[in-house]
Every structure is written in C-alpha cells, then in structure tokens.
Write a protein that holds these residues in place. Sequence first.
Motif, PDB file in Angstrom:
ATOM      1  N   ALA A  14      20.297  36.157 -10.225  1.00 60.72           N
ATOM      2  CA  ALA A  14      20.496  36.752  -8.754  1.00 60.72           C
ATOM      3  C   ALA A  14      19.211  37.236  -8.186  1.00 60.72           C
ATOM      4  CB  ALA A  14      21.157  37.805  -8.956  1.00 60.72           C
ATOM      5  N   LEU A  15      18.148  37.713  -8.868  1.00 61.19           N
ATOM      6  CA  LEU A  15      17.033  38.070  -8.416  1.00 61.19           C
ATOM      7  C   LEU A  15      16.287  36.837  -8.085  1.00 61.19           C
ATOM      8  CD1 LEU A  15      15.966  40.934 -11.029  1.00 61.19           C
ATOM      9  CD2 LEU A  15      16.896  41.153  -8.591  1.00 61.19           C
ATOM     10  N   SER A  16      16.488  35.632  -8.533  1.00 61.98           N
ATOM     11  CA  SER A  16      15.614  34.570  -8.239  1.00 61.98           C
ATOM     12  C   SER A  16      15.949  33.856  -6.749  1.00 61.98           C
ATOM     13  CB  SER A  16      15.686  33.420  -9.201  1.00 61.98           C
ATOM     14  OG  SER A  16      17.078  32.935  -9.130  1.00 61.98           O
ATOM     15  N   PHE A  17      17.314  34.216  -6.363  1.00 61.39           N
ATOM     16  CA  PHE A  17      17.648  33.839  -5.067  1.00 61.39           C
ATOM     17  C   PHE A  17      17.122  35.090  -4.097  1.00 61.39           C
ATOM     18  CE2 PHE A  17      21.081  31.898  -7.409  1.00 61.39           C
ATOM     19  CZ  PHE A  17      21.244  30.557  -6.427  1.00 61.39           C
ATOM     20  N   VAL A  18      17.014  36.318  -4.297  1.00 67.74           N
ATOM     21  CA  VAL A  18      16.520  37.218  -3.664  1.00 67.74           C
ATOM     22  C   VAL A  18      15.019  36.807  -3.481  1.00 67.74           C
ATOM     23  CG1 VAL A  18      16.103  39.663  -3.232  1.00 67.74           C
ATOM     24  CG2 VAL A  18      18.322  38.991  -4.414  1.00 67.74           C
TER      25      VAL A  18
ATOM     26  N   ARG B 172      13.595  34.187  -3.363  1.00 67.72           N
ATOM     27  CA  ARG B 172      13.532  32.951  -2.701  1.00 67.72           C
ATOM     28  C   ARG B 172      13.791  33.109  -0.994  1.00 67.72           C
ATOM     29  NH1 ARG B 172      13.480  27.384  -2.811  1.00 67.72           N
ATOM     30  NH2 ARG B 172      14.747  26.355  -1.404  1.00 67.72           N
ATOM     31  N   ALA B 173      14.502  34.073  -0.854  1.00 70.62           N
ATOM     32  CA  ALA B 173      15.128  34.295   0.401  1.00 70.62           C
ATOM     33  C   ALA B 173      13.676  35.183   0.877  1.00 70.62           C
ATOM     34  CB  ALA B 173      15.991  35.420   0.732  1.00 70.62           C
ATOM     35  N   ILE B 174      12.961  36.032   0.162  1.00 75.01           N
ATOM     36  CA  ILE B 174      11.921  36.758   0.763  1.00 75.01           C
ATOM     37  C   ILE B 174      10.765  35.799   0.776  1.00 75.01           C
ATOM     38  CG2 ILE B 174      10.065  38.525   0.031  1.00 75.01           C
ATOM     39  CD1 ILE B 174      12.449  39.840  -1.563  1.00 75.01           C
ATOM     40  N   GLY B 175      10.526  34.865  -0.071  1.00 74.81           N
ATOM     41  CA  GLY B 175       9.651  33.980   0.345  1.00 74.81           C
ATOM     42  C   GLY B 175       9.493  33.084   1.370  1.00 74.81           C
ATOM     43  N   ILE B 176      10.802  32.556   1.806  1.00 73.06           N
ATOM     44  CA  ILE B 176      11.110  31.661   2.918  1.00 73.06           C
ATOM     45  C   ILE B 176      10.677  32.462   4.158  1.00 73.06           C
ATOM     46  CG2 ILE B 176      12.922  30.439   4.099  1.00 73.06           C
ATOM     47  CD1 ILE B 176      13.640  29.503   1.437  1.00 73.06           C
TER      48      ILE B 176
ATOM     49  N   GLN C 153      24.427  35.662  -2.345  1.00 73.15           N
ATOM     50  CA  GLN C 153      25.120  35.055  -1.137  1.00 73.15           C
ATOM     51  C   GLN C 153      24.479  35.760   0.154  1.00 73.15           C
ATOM     52  OE1 GLN C 153      26.442  32.310  -1.136  1.00 73.15           O
ATOM     53  NE2 GLN C 153      27.041  32.310  -3.453  1.00 73.15           N
ATOM     54  N   PHE C 154      24.070  36.816  -0.015  1.00 71.33           N
ATOM     55  CA  PHE C 154      23.067  37.416   1.302  1.00 71.33           C
ATOM     56  C   PHE C 154      21.857  36.702   1.273  1.00 71.33           C
ATOM     57  CE2 PHE C 154      26.337  40.893   1.890  1.00 71.33           C
ATOM     58  CZ  PHE C 154      26.357  41.024   2.968  1.00 71.33           C
ATOM     59  N   SER C 155      21.385  36.338   0.103  1.00 72.22           N
ATOM     60  CA  SER C 155      20.169  35.897   0.010  1.00 72.22           C
ATOM     61  C   SER C 155      20.164  34.617   0.590  1.00 72.22           C
ATOM     62  CB  SER C 155      19.563  35.729  -1.365  1.00 72.22           C
ATOM     63  OG  SER C 155      19.355  37.022  -1.861  1.00 72.22           O
ATOM     64  N   VAL C 156      21.524  33.654  -0.062  1.00 72.01           N
ATOM     65  CA  VAL C 156      21.607  32.368   0.466  1.00 72.01           C
ATOM     66  C   VAL C 156      21.928  32.244   1.936  1.00 72.01           C
ATOM     67  CG1 VAL C 156      23.012  30.415   0.564  1.00 72.01           C
ATOM     68  CG2 VAL C 156      22.761  31.564  -1.578  1.00 72.01           C
ATOM     69  N   GLY C 157      22.541  33.074   2.345  1.00 71.76           N
ATOM     70  CA  GLY C 157      22.536  33.348   3.932  1.00 71.76           C
ATOM     71  C   GLY C 157      21.245  33.543   4.562  1.00 71.76           C
ATOM     72  N   ILE C 158      20.525  34.150   4.225  1.00 66.98           N
ATOM     73  CA  ILE C 158      19.209  34.594   4.927  1.00 66.98           C
ATOM     74  C   ILE C 158      18.184  33.373   4.714  1.00 66.98           C
ATOM     75  CG2 ILE C 158      17.042  35.838   4.637  1.00 66.98           C
ATOM     76  CD1 ILE C 158      18.745  38.248   3.699  1.00 66.98           C
TER      77      ILE C 158
ATOM     78  N   TRP D 249      19.619  34.913  18.813  1.00 68.84           N
ATOM     79  CA  TRP D 249      19.979  35.654  17.594  1.00 68.84           C
ATOM     80  C   TRP D 249      20.127  34.896  16.285  1.00 68.84           C
ATOM     81  CZ3 TRP D 249      24.109  38.533  21.186  1.00 68.84           C
ATOM     82  CH2 TRP D 249      23.462  39.217  22.074  1.00 68.84           C
ATOM     83  N   ILE D 250      19.556  35.369  15.341  1.00 65.61           N
ATOM     84  CA  ILE D 250      19.868  34.859  14.027  1.00 65.61           C
ATOM     85  C   ILE D 250      20.814  35.874  13.124  1.00 65.61           C
ATOM     86  CG2 ILE D 250      17.809  35.569  12.741  1.00 65.61           C
ATOM     87  CD1 ILE D 250      17.667  32.788  11.521  1.00 65.61           C
ATOM     88  N   PHE D 251      20.858  37.029  13.252  1.00 61.86           N
ATOM     89  CA  PHE D 251      21.369  37.853  12.560  1.00 61.86           C
ATOM     90  C   PHE D 251      23.006  37.528  12.569  1.00 61.86           C
ATOM     91  CE2 PHE D 251      24.433  41.569  12.516  1.00 61.86           C
ATOM     92  CZ  PHE D 251      24.123  42.054  11.113  1.00 61.86           C
ATOM     93  N   PRO D 252      23.675  37.190  13.660  1.00 63.83           N
ATOM     94  CA  PRO D 252      25.139  36.850  13.488  1.00 63.83           C
ATOM     95  C   PRO D 252      25.471  35.804  12.640  1.00 63.83           C
ATOM     96  CG  PRO D 252      24.484  37.323  15.905  1.00 63.83           C
ATOM     97  CD  PRO D 252      23.262  37.483  15.037  1.00 63.83           C
ATOM     98  N   LEU D 253      24.405  34.582  12.522  1.00 63.51           N
ATOM     99  CA  LEU D 253      24.651  33.424  11.679  1.00 63.51           C
ATOM    100  C   LEU D 253      24.483  34.074  10.244  1.00 63.51           C
ATOM    101  CD1 LEU D 253      22.731  31.210  13.744  1.00 63.51           C
ATOM    102  CD2 LEU D 253      24.728  31.845  14.014  1.00 63.51           C
ATOM    103  N   ILE D 254      23.566  34.800   9.987  1.00 62.04           N
ATOM    104  CA  ILE D 254      23.284  35.369   8.596  1.00 62.04           C
ATOM    105  C   ILE D 254      24.502  36.101   8.094  1.00 62.04           C
ATOM    106  CG2 ILE D 254      21.828  36.754   7.063  1.00 62.04           C
ATOM    107  CD1 ILE D 254      19.206  35.902   8.877  1.00 62.04           C
ATOM    108  N   PHE D 255      24.922  37.005   8.972  1.00 65.68           N
ATOM    109  CA  PHE D 255      26.117  37.801   8.552  1.00 65.68           C
ATOM    110  C   PHE D 255      27.348  37.039   8.255  1.00 65.68           C
ATOM    111  CE2 PHE D 255      29.909  40.052  10.211  1.00 65.68           C
ATOM    112  CZ  PHE D 255      29.909  41.342   9.588  1.00 65.68           C
ATOM    113  N   ALA D 256      27.661  36.240   9.368  1.00 66.02           N
ATOM    114  CA  ALA D 256      28.786  35.141   9.066  1.00 66.02           C
ATOM    115  C   ALA D 256      28.600  34.330   7.659  1.00 66.02           C
ATOM    116  CB  ALA D 256      29.142  34.348  10.302  1.00 66.02           C
ATOM    117  N   HIS D 257      27.454  33.800   7.786  1.00 67.78           N
ATOM    118  CA  HIS D 257      27.382  32.582   6.601  1.00 67.78           C
ATOM    119  C   HIS D 257      27.319  33.622   5.270  1.00 67.78           C
ATOM    120  CE1 HIS D 257      24.613  29.065   5.277  1.00 67.78           C
ATOM    121  NE2 HIS D 257      25.587  29.526   4.383  1.00 67.78           N
TER     122      HIS D 257
END
Length: 353
Positions: free
Chosen positions: A53-57, A59-63, A171-176, A251-259
Amino acid sequence: MSLQEKPSKKILRDRFRFFIEVILVFLGIFLFTFIPSLLFQDLIVENPILFGALSFVLRAIGIIIAIPVFLLLTNFILEWQKREVILEEDINPAKSHLRLYSITSSNFKYQMLYGILILFIVFIPLDFIIYLLMPGTIEYTVNSLTYANSANNYLLNDNYFIFLISVLLVQFSVGIYEETLARGFITKRGSDYFQKNSAVFISSLYFGLGHFAYFFNPISANYPIWYPLVWFTQTFLVGIILALFLLRKKWIFPLIFAHALNNIISAHVLWNYPNDFIPFSLYLYIPLLIIGLALFVWQFSRIRTAIQNGLKEFGKYFKNNQKIGETGSDKYIRILVDLLIGALIFIVGIFII
C-alpha cells in the motif's frame, strides 16, 4: 503556422514535439519513482499488505512532484516550446498544470458536485453493467491484479479492516496518479500543442491501452480475449468523458475523487469474490444506482447540457480542422498519427514508468 506550411506537416511536427516532451517527463517520473520502488521491493515481499500500500502512495507522490518539475525543465530545454507554445499562452506549463489542482471556497462545492455526478452517473453504472452481464470479468480482474504482484494481495486478505485500510491507501493513490498522468499531463499538455480533441483521443487511448495491457499477463491465457477488450473499451470511453471535462472545467479534483471512490467500490466486489455478485449487488450497487437515479433527475438539466456539449465537442474530432486548413486526407493523417502517438506513449510508459 506560416501560410506556406502544409497542414500535414504541422500535424506531424506538433505531435512529434509533444511526444518528445512526454518522453522527457516520463523519464522524470521514472527518476522520482524508481528509488522508492527499489527500496520497497524486498519489503513488499516480506510484508505485502503494509509496504504494498505504501508503495502506491509513494508512486502517487513521485508522479505529482515529477510532472511539474520536468515540465519546468522542458520549458528551458526545448527551444521550440518556449517560442511557439509558452509565449502564446504567456504561462509556464508547470504553472498551468498546477492550476488544475486549485480548489477555492467559491468552487469547492461545484467540484464536489461534479465529482459525485461523475461517480454516480458514469463510473458506477458502467461497472455494474459489466459485472452483471459478464461476471467472469470479476475473477479475471482479481487474478490479473494479484498474479505475480504481491502489492495487490490486500484483495485476498480475509480481514476486512486490513483490506479497508489498504484499499483506501491504494485506490486514492491510484486515482491521484492515473488522473494526474492521463488527464492532468497528457490531455492538458497535448491540448497546448494541438487541437483539444486530439489530446482527448490520445490520452484516452493511452488510458485504455494501460488497462488492456493485462492481456499480456500470463494469467490472461486462461480467459477469453474479450475480457481485456471490454476493459479497454470501458476505460477508453471513460477517458474521453474525463478528458473533455478537464479541458472544459480545468479541474482535476472531481476526477480524482470519482475515480478513487469508484475503485474502492469495485475493490469490494473483487474482495467479495468468489462469492456470487448478484446477492452482493443488492446491498452495494442497487442503493448506489438508486442514488445515481435521484442525482440524474435532480441535475438533469446540467447533465443534459454536459452530454450535448461533450458530443458536440468530440464530434469536431472527425471534421476537418479549419484552423489549420485541413483537407479530408489531412484529417485521416491526423487520426492515424494520433493512434500512433497514443500507442507509442503507452509503449514508452510500459518500459519507463
């Protein structure tokens, strides 16, 4: 564009330049995500639930960090970009990218509303229909995600509390990172180089191929080819909707939120496997579909306008671009080149990130 420049030449030139920038940014993402993934590789094997799980987090931060940093660098490296793209907009591409994340007190409620509408009107019905009509895709998805990938082993954990914590982080990381990469970077930056609908098409093709890539997973040999094809079609169409929204609203937040929320809901379906989907859907999807129906009625005017605008906007993709003087043959060249660029970005992404 000079008066003598042929439309086909401009089509090829702009997409080539965009592709070069994509490669540079992908290399930046690799640099920002490689070291954390390398450090976590052995830890994931030892404790796949926690460190997976932390690896996904990470990855999101890195991107999130890599894209604006390397957009800033390409602003100085690529001379054509400074001369023909940046000066026209009078804005640095890194700043333009970061503005997508802007949430203010005046627009927060609208961003939340659109995120909820995208979740309930787009994501949830599509997933429900596919799971209902093709229940075999549930087994295929579980096995594809967990085959030789211990980071996704949370889907196989019997402890619901551990699963829930893991799925929220993952999944929040994946969405981000998926929205940041596909829509925030490829769609938005592509629209700076050429017509918006080409950027929508290229980013959606990249997004769809990213999910079709599970076809190359050895486990896919045990399943019909239409499973990954359905996955591709679904994500390609969703990608078009999300990309059009991003370019219209910025806006990108609605997409991250829904995804992210949809992935969390879908993960519960996968976690429930091998139990039957129908009974499970009665207390998961049916209430959500009822909420979606209520939202559809409540926001019908807004949804109808969005659909009309989206169809009208994307329909322009299949018409000659009068702005650059396209002919019919130029249009077909543009579509073929867009297909090629989308596929090349996917291939480069597979090897680099």
